[in-house]
Design an enzyme around this catalytic site. Structure first.
Site, PDB file in Angstrom:
ATOM      1  N   ASP A  60       0.867  -1.169   0.112  1.00 29.89           N
ATOM      2  CA  ASP A  60      -0.128   0.000  -0.194  1.00 29.89           C
ATOM      3  C   ASP A  60       0.830   1.267   0.093  1.00 29.89           C
ATOM      4  OD1 ASP A  60      -1.712   2.199   0.607  1.00 29.89           O
ATOM      5  OD2 ASP A  60      -2.692   1.125   2.026  1.00 29.89           O
ATOM      6  N   SER A 138      -1.947  12.547 -14.726  1.00 31.97           N
ATOM      7  CA  SER A 138      -3.466  13.171 -15.304  1.00 31.97           C
ATOM      8  C   SER A 138      -3.465  14.524 -15.702  1.00 31.97           C
ATOM      9  CB  SER A 138      -4.320  12.405 -14.332  1.00 31.97           C
ATOM     10  OG  SER A 138      -5.547  13.395 -14.578  1.00 31.97           O
ATOM     11  N   TYR A 151      -8.680  14.963  -6.184  1.00 27.59           N
ATOM     12  CA  TYR A 151      -7.961  14.359  -7.021  1.00 27.59           C
ATOM     13  C   TYR A 151      -7.046  15.406  -7.733  1.00 27.59           C
ATOM     14  CZ  TYR A 151      -6.701  11.243 -11.234  1.00 27.59           C
ATOM     15  OH  TYR A 151      -6.298  10.461 -12.149  1.00 27.59           O
ATOM     16  N   ALA A 153      -6.044  18.282  -6.534  1.00 29.17           N
ATOM     17  CA  ALA A 153      -4.999  18.752  -5.557  1.00 29.17           C
ATOM     18  C   ALA A 153      -3.671  17.762  -5.362  1.00 29.17           C
ATOM     19  CB  ALA A 153      -5.707  18.926  -4.258  1.00 29.17           C
ATOM     20  N   SER A 154      -4.110  16.623  -5.436  1.00 26.57           N
ATOM     21  CA  SER A 154      -2.987  15.389  -5.391  1.00 26.57           C
ATOM     22  C   SER A 154      -2.386  15.179  -6.475  1.00 26.57           C
ATOM     23  CB  SER A 154      -3.564  14.078  -4.759  1.00 26.57           C
ATOM     24  OG  SER A 154      -4.460  13.583  -5.985  1.00 26.57           O
ATOM     25  N   LYS A 155      -2.864  15.394  -7.691  1.00 24.31           N
ATOM     26  CA  LYS A 155      -2.034  15.364  -8.950  1.00 24.31           C
ATOM     27  C   LYS A 155      -1.362  16.604  -9.294  1.00 24.31           C
ATOM     28  CE  LYS A 155      -3.146  11.199 -10.228  1.00 24.31           C
ATOM     29  NZ  LYS A 155      -2.059  10.264 -10.243  1.00 24.31           N
TER      30      LYS A 155
END
Length: 269
Positions: A60, A138, A151, A153-155
């Site tokens: 993980d 992405s 999503y 924000a993380s990318k």
């Protein structure tokens, strides 16, 4: 890539699995990781059936210890690392006003911190081989996607981290590539999280009209071989969107909203 050692996270399905086959068929030695042990083992068996040298680690990536173990097992088996592909990721679909904050934390833990952890422990070996670090960020890492706040924000965070890593290593020979595949046919939308953290379990899009993961994998392989800085796939939802974000941002905001609002059961309706 013959006899190069390639590490791939999130390799039990979608783009990650396709990458394993693509690099493997060119003679690379693979270390792959994923959370699902059943799907991971199925991928390993399929790769070995094609005589591809591969080991697997159930991991993980949101857990630092798992990322370290993944890297350590790869080095113990092969003695080096030439390419790290940070592919593992999860998405979401909900308006921010309705969103449980635990969803954003989970996305940041997997998408961003998973990339940071794996890169941190692989970096000493990559510097020795003047290898490649790849991040699958992405289009959401270039433009904000409505109903995908966590999503995007993380990318964006992934892209900022990797762009900085590239600059820090301008004189070390390390290659860093950021990839924005656009909408790709995979299970990422089915596993996407809803506002409360439960899985969506279905895709709001016609997967048959999207780029297949095998095509994405071929493009990424060529990008690594050519040591490209970045890749953006598809024209309208990729290159054009990024162009508009720089030169016509207000127009892109409206087009972005309209496009995402067309999804079935869109939270905008």
């Amino acid at each position: 890539m013959k006899n190069k050692v390639v590490l791939i996270t999130g390799a039990s399905s979608g783009i990650g699995r396709a990458l394993a086959f693509e690099f493997g068929k060119h003679g690379a030695k693979l270390a792959i990781a994923a959370r699902n042990p059943v799907h991971l083992e199925e991928t390993v068996l399929a790769l070995k059936n094609q005589h591809i040298d591969v080991i697997a680690t159930v991991a993980d990536v949101s857990l630092e210890a798992d990322c370290k173990r993944f890297v350590d097992e790869a080095v113990a088996q092969y003695g080096q690392i030439d390419v790290l592909i940070n592919n593992a990721g999860i998405s979401m679909r909900a308006l921010f006003k309705d969103l449980d904050l635990k969803v954003i934390r989970q996305l940041m833990d997997i998408n961003f911190w998973g990339t940071v952890y794996c890169t941190k422990y692989a970096l000493p070996y990559l510097l020795q081989t003047q290898g490649s670090v790849v991040g699958i960020v992405s289009i959401a890492g270039h433009i904000g996607l409505p109903a995908r706040s966590g999503y995007s924000a993380s990318k964006f965070a992934m892209r900022g981290f990797l762009d900085t890593l590239r600059i820090e290593n301008l004189k070390t020979g390390l290659h860093v590539m950021v990839v924005a595949p656009g909408f790709t046919s995979s299970n990422i939308r089915k596993s996407a999280l809803r506002f409360d953290g439960s899985q969506q379990n279905e895709t709001p899009r016609d997967e048959s009209k999207m780029m297949p993961p095998e095509t994405v994998a071929k493009k990424i392989y060529r990008g690594v071989v050519k040591r490209k800085r970045s890749q953006i796939f598809t024209f309208v939802e990729g290159k054009l969107a990024v162009f508009l974000s720089k030169w016509m941002p207000a127009l892109l905001d409206r087009l972005d909203y309209k496009h995402m609002a067309k999804e079935p059961d869109s939270p905008f309706k």
